[in-house]
Design an enzyme around this catalytic site. Structure first.
Site, short mmCIF file in Angstrom:
data_model
loop_
_atom_site.label_atom_id
_atom_site.label_comp_id
_atom_site.label_asym_id
_atom_site.label_seq_id
_atom_site.Cartn_x
_atom_site.Cartn_y
_atom_site.Cartn_z
N GLY A 1 18.74 65.29 73.31
CA GLY A 1 18.03 66.52 72.98
C GLY A 1 17.76 66.67 71.50
O GLY A 1 16.79 67.31 71.10
N GLU B 1 20.38 59.35 77.63
CA GLU B 1 20.69 60.11 78.85
C GLU B 1 21.05 59.23 80.03
O GLU B 1 21.80 59.64 80.93
CB GLU B 1 19.51 61.02 79.21
CG GLU B 1 19.30 62.20 78.28
CD GLU B 1 18.45 61.89 77.07
OE1 GLU B 1 18.06 62.83 76.36
OE2 GLU B 1 18.17 60.68 76.81
N ALA C 1 22.06 67.45 73.63
CA ALA C 1 22.36 68.71 74.30
C ALA C 1 23.86 68.76 74.58
O ALA C 1 24.51 67.73 74.76
CB ALA C 1 21.56 68.83 75.60
N GLU D 1 14.68 64.69 70.87
CA GLU D 1 13.56 65.41 71.48
C GLU D 1 13.18 66.64 70.65
O GLU D 1 11.99 66.94 70.48
CB GLU D 1 13.93 65.82 72.90
CG GLU D 1 14.03 64.63 73.84
CD GLU D 1 14.66 64.99 75.18
OE1 GLU D 1 14.07 64.64 76.21
OE2 GLU D 1 15.74 65.61 75.19
#
Length: 257
Positions: free
Chosen positions: A108, A131, A64, A111
Site C-alpha cells: 500500500g 502482497e 497497509a 501504491e
C-alpha cells in the site's frame, strides 16, 4: 495519543508527514483519513500551490497495516468501501502532489506513492508489491498503476515474485522522477514544490489534468483535451501577465486567475 499524520506549511507548499514510526508508517484508516483531511485543508487554502507527502528516513510506508485488515471478510470490505472511500483522495487532488520517498514504499505504501503526481526518491528508497506473500494481491492500484509506470514485464516481476526494486532501478523503469541523496530528499522536494507553487495555479492544474488525461484516453482525445485547455488559458489574467512579463523582460506577478 500520537498524531499519526502531521501537516506543516512551508511558504506556498503544504507538507504532509505519515507519523507511525513504530509501525514503519503502516497504513490504516486513521492514517489515510488524516492524509485525506490534510489534503482537503490544503486544497481549500488559496495560498497553497503544491503538496508534498512523505514519511521518515526508514519508510514512506511499509504497506497497509495487516493487523488492521486481517480479519476483514468480503462483506465488510465491500460495505465499508475499503480503499476507495479514503485512499483515492490523493488521486482526486487538483493541486499537484509529490511523494518524497525514503526507505520502504511497499504494498500500500508503493501504491500510495503512485497515486501522487510524481515520486522523488532518496537513494535509500525501496519499492515493491509483496502482497503475494500474504496470499492476496495489490488492491490500491498496484496491478494497474505499476504497469502503466514501468511496463507489463517489470510489473509482473514485482507483483509475482515480491522482490523489491531500488531507487536506481525505479528511476530507470520510469516510476521515479528524481533520485536524491537521502539527507537532501525533503529539501530538494520542497524546492521543486515551491517552484511549482510559484507559477499560475490554474495553469498548473490544467497541466496536471492534461497529463493525467494521456493515461485514460486515446492520443486524439488527449490532444483535443489539451487543445481546449490551451485555448481556455487565453481567458486567464495570468496568461496575459506571463506573456507581458516575458516581452518586458521582468518576473511575472501571477494572481491565480
Amino acid at each position: 495519543m500520537t498524531q499519526v499524520v502531521l501537516s506543516e506549511i512551508h511558504g506556498k507548499v503544504g507538507l504532509i508527514r505519515i507519523n507511525r514510526p513504530e509501525a514503519l508508517n503502516a497504513l490504516n484508516d486513521a492514517v489515510v483519513d488524516g492524509i485525506a483531511a490534510a489534503i482537503d485543508a490544503f486544497e481549500a487554502d488559496d495560498h497553497i500551490g503544491c503538496i508534498v507527502l512523505t514519511g521518515n528516513e526508514k519508510a514512506f510506508a511499509a504497506g497497509a497495516d495487516i493487523g488492521f485488515m486481517k480479519d476483514f471478510d468480503y462483506m465488510h470490505a465491500y460495505r465499508t468501501d475499503f480503499i476507495t472511500r479514503n485512499w483515492e483522495r490523493i488521486k482526486t487532488a487538483r493541486k499537484p502532489v509529490i511523494a518524497a520517498v525514503a526507505g520502504f514504499a511497499l504494498g500500500g505504501g508503493c501504491e500510495m506513492a503512485m497515486m501522487c503526481d510524481m515520486i522523488f526518491a532518496a537513494d535509500t528508497a525501496r519499492f515493491g508489491q509483496p502482497e503475494i506473500r500474504l496470499g492476496t494481491l495489490p488492491g490500491a492500484g498496484g496491478t494497474q498503476r505499476l504497469p502503466r509506470a514501468v511496463g507489463k514485464a517489470k510489473a509482473m516481476d514485482l507483483c509475482l515474485t515480491a522482490r523489491m526494486m531500488d531507487a536506481q532501478e525505479a528511476e530507470k523503469a520510469g516510476l521515479v522522477a528524481r533520485i536524491v541523496p537521502a539527507d537532501q530528499l525533503l529539501d530538494v522536494t520542497l524546492d521543486a514544490a515551491r517552484t511549482i507553487a510559484s507559477f499560475s495555479l490554474p495553469a498548473v492544474m490544467m497541466i496536471k489534468e492534461s497529463i493525467n488525461r494521456a493515461f485514460e484516453s486515446s492520443l486524439n482525445e488527449g490532444l483535443l483535451f489539451e487543445r481546449r485547455a490551451f485555448h481556455a488559458a487565453f481567458a486567464m489574467e495570468d496568461q496575459k501577465e506571463g506573456m507581458a512579463a516575458f516581452m518586458e523582460k521582468r518576473k511575472p506577478a501571477f494572481k491565480n486567475r
